[in-house]
Design an enzyme around this catalytic site. Structure first.
Site, PDB file in Angstrom:
ATOM      1  N   ASP A   8       0.857  -1.174   0.000  1.00 20.18           N
ATOM      2  CA  ASP A   8       0.000   0.000   0.000  1.00 20.18           C
ATOM      3  C   ASP A   8       0.902   1.236   0.000  1.00 20.18           C
ATOM      4  O   ASP A   8       2.070   1.162   0.405  1.00 20.18           O
ATOM      5  CB  ASP A   8      -0.878  -0.029   1.255  1.00 20.18           C
ATOM      6  CG  ASP A   8      -1.692   1.229   1.428  1.00 20.18           C
ATOM      7  OD1 ASP A   8      -2.421   1.602   0.492  1.00 20.18           O
ATOM      8  OD2 ASP A   8      -1.585   1.853   2.505  1.00 20.18           O
ATOM      9  N   ILE A   9       0.372   2.373  -0.455  1.00 16.97           N
ATOM     10  CA  ILE A   9       1.186   3.598  -0.488  1.00 16.97           C
ATOM     11  C   ILE A   9       0.963   4.457   0.754  1.00 16.97           C
ATOM     12  O   ILE A   9       1.856   4.616   1.578  1.00 16.97           O
ATOM     13  CB  ILE A   9       0.907   4.415  -1.764  1.00 16.97           C
ATOM     14  CG1 ILE A   9       1.415   3.670  -3.006  1.00 16.97           C
ATOM     15  CG2 ILE A   9       1.587   5.789  -1.671  1.00 16.97           C
ATOM     16  CD1 ILE A   9       1.193   4.403  -4.326  1.00 16.97           C
ATOM     17  N   LYS A 196      -8.270  -5.159  -3.846  1.00 17.76           N
ATOM     18  CA  LYS A 196      -6.829  -5.354  -3.979  1.00 17.76           C
ATOM     19  C   LYS A 196      -6.453  -6.835  -3.967  1.00 17.76           C
ATOM     20  O   LYS A 196      -5.531  -7.257  -4.664  1.00 17.76           O
ATOM     21  CB  LYS A 196      -6.086  -4.633  -2.850  1.00 17.76           C
ATOM     22  CG  LYS A 196      -6.081  -3.116  -2.939  1.00 17.76           C
ATOM     23  CD  LYS A 196      -5.191  -2.533  -1.836  1.00 17.76           C
ATOM     24  CE  LYS A 196      -5.157  -1.018  -1.865  1.00 17.76           C
ATOM     25  NZ  LYS A 196      -4.230  -0.467  -0.847  1.00 17.76           N
ATOM     26  N   ASP A 219      -2.405  -0.916   5.847  1.00 17.60           N
ATOM     27  CA  ASP A 219      -2.813  -0.317   7.121  1.00 17.60           C
ATOM     28  C   ASP A 219      -4.309  -0.074   7.243  1.00 17.60           C
ATOM     29  O   ASP A 219      -4.778   0.323   8.309  1.00 17.60           O
ATOM     30  CB  ASP A 219      -2.106   1.041   7.291  1.00 17.60           C
ATOM     31  CG  ASP A 219      -2.645   2.089   6.331  1.00 17.60           C
ATOM     32  OD1 ASP A 219      -3.291   3.059   6.794  1.00 17.60           O
ATOM     33  OD2 ASP A 219      -2.452   1.952   5.109  1.00 17.60           O
ATOM     34  N   ASN A 222      -9.160  -1.192   2.975  1.00 16.80           N
ATOM     35  CA  ASN A 222      -9.022  -1.636   1.591  1.00 16.80           C
ATOM     36  C   ASN A 222      -7.835  -2.575   1.393  1.00 16.80           C
ATOM     37  O   ASN A 222      -7.666  -3.150   0.305  1.00 16.80           O
ATOM     38  CB  ASN A 222      -8.922  -0.437   0.640  1.00 16.80           C
ATOM     39  CG  ASN A 222      -7.755   0.482   0.942  1.00 16.80           C
ATOM     40  OD1 ASN A 222      -7.240   0.528   2.055  1.00 16.80           O
ATOM     41  ND2 ASN A 222      -7.331   1.241  -0.049  1.00 16.80           N
TER      42      ASN A 222
END
Length: 268
Positions: A8-9, A196, A219, A222
């Protein structure tokens, strides 16, 4: 053996100041040097992921990125491998709901552009456009083509506002859409087959990898579907209670070198 790391970003790869720590960058580059695929899996469009892909040195048609929470999977150079969009009727329904309930609303097309029918544009929509390096267009549905399709819709705003509306949004849409609290300031809606985890599973299959070869780090809500798929699921220490409960391991927070620690522990 881990052969693919899904990251994740926001609040995972990035610190709270929206930077990549030098230790994180080094861990990712060490993984790449060992032939491990590092795949950014994000709610952002490609334009919003590209600066971080460039900074990490992830490039070419043999590296991949999952965008819009799984609605689009493409190579880092922009070759689309899979795409699942919502049609014009869905776009209009999402927009109408936002207008009826005074919820700031925007949608993203498959080209990283953001559209909103809100003439008084909410700060969170402006922020999204800025951080994703996306165009921001104020348009009513009738101002767009009849075949205008979207990768995702989003209701945005203060955490307290979305807390008050989340249950009603899910009741109105989750029988026909994938509805997820993608962050404290975002409730997002996508094609029902999109998440995802599904995108990550499909990509792994194309690369002849099994779930045991995949490590996923995130975190938020999603990120849970990719936790459910991956052989190793890691929640950031700053993650939500739900993310931590779904993970196999909880690392340190994003500001405390948690991602680099997890990569070195499980992949290197």
């Amino acid at each position: 053996m881990i052969k693919l790391i899904a990251l994740d970003i926001d609040d995972t790869l990035l610190t709270s100041q929206r930077h990549i720590l030098p230790t994180t960058k080094q861990a990712v580059q060490d993984a790449l040097a060992q032939g491990i695929k590092v795949v950014l899996c994000t709610g952002r469009p490609l334009a919003g992921a590209k600066p971080f892909l460039d900074e990490l040195g992830i490039e070419g048609d043999d590296q991949y990125v999952i965008t819009y929470n799984g609605a689009v999977t493409e190579t880092v150079s922009g070759q689309v491998m899979a795409k699942h969009l919502l049609d014009n009727a869905a776009y209009r329904e999402i927009t109408a709901y936002g207008q009826a309930h005074q919820l700031p609303t925007n949608v993203l097309d498959a080209h990283s552009n953001i559209y909103t029918a809100n003439r008084d544009v909410d700060w969170w929509i402006v922020e999204q456009a800025a951080e994703n390096e996306a165009g921001l267009f104020i348009r009513q549905p009738d101002e767009l083509p009849a075949d205008f399709a979207i990768a995702k819709g989003a209701f945005v705003g203060l955490e307290s506002l979305l807390d008050a509306h989340e249950a009603a949004v899910k009741a109105a849409f989750q029988d026909r859409f994938y509805v997820v609290r993608a962050g404290r300031n975002f409730i997002e809606l996508m094609d029902p087959i999109v998440n995802k985890g599904q995108a990550l599973s499909d990509l792994a299959k194309q690369l002849n990898l099994t779930a045991d070869n995949v490590m996923a780090v995130g975190d938020e809500g999603n990120d849970l579907p990719m936790f459910d798929f991956a052989g190793v699921a890691v929640s950031m220490g700053n993650g939500t209670a739900e993310a931590k409960a779904h993970a196999d391991y909880v690392t340190a927070a994003n500001d405390d070198d948690g991602l680099a620690q997890a990569i070195r522990k499980f992949a290197l």
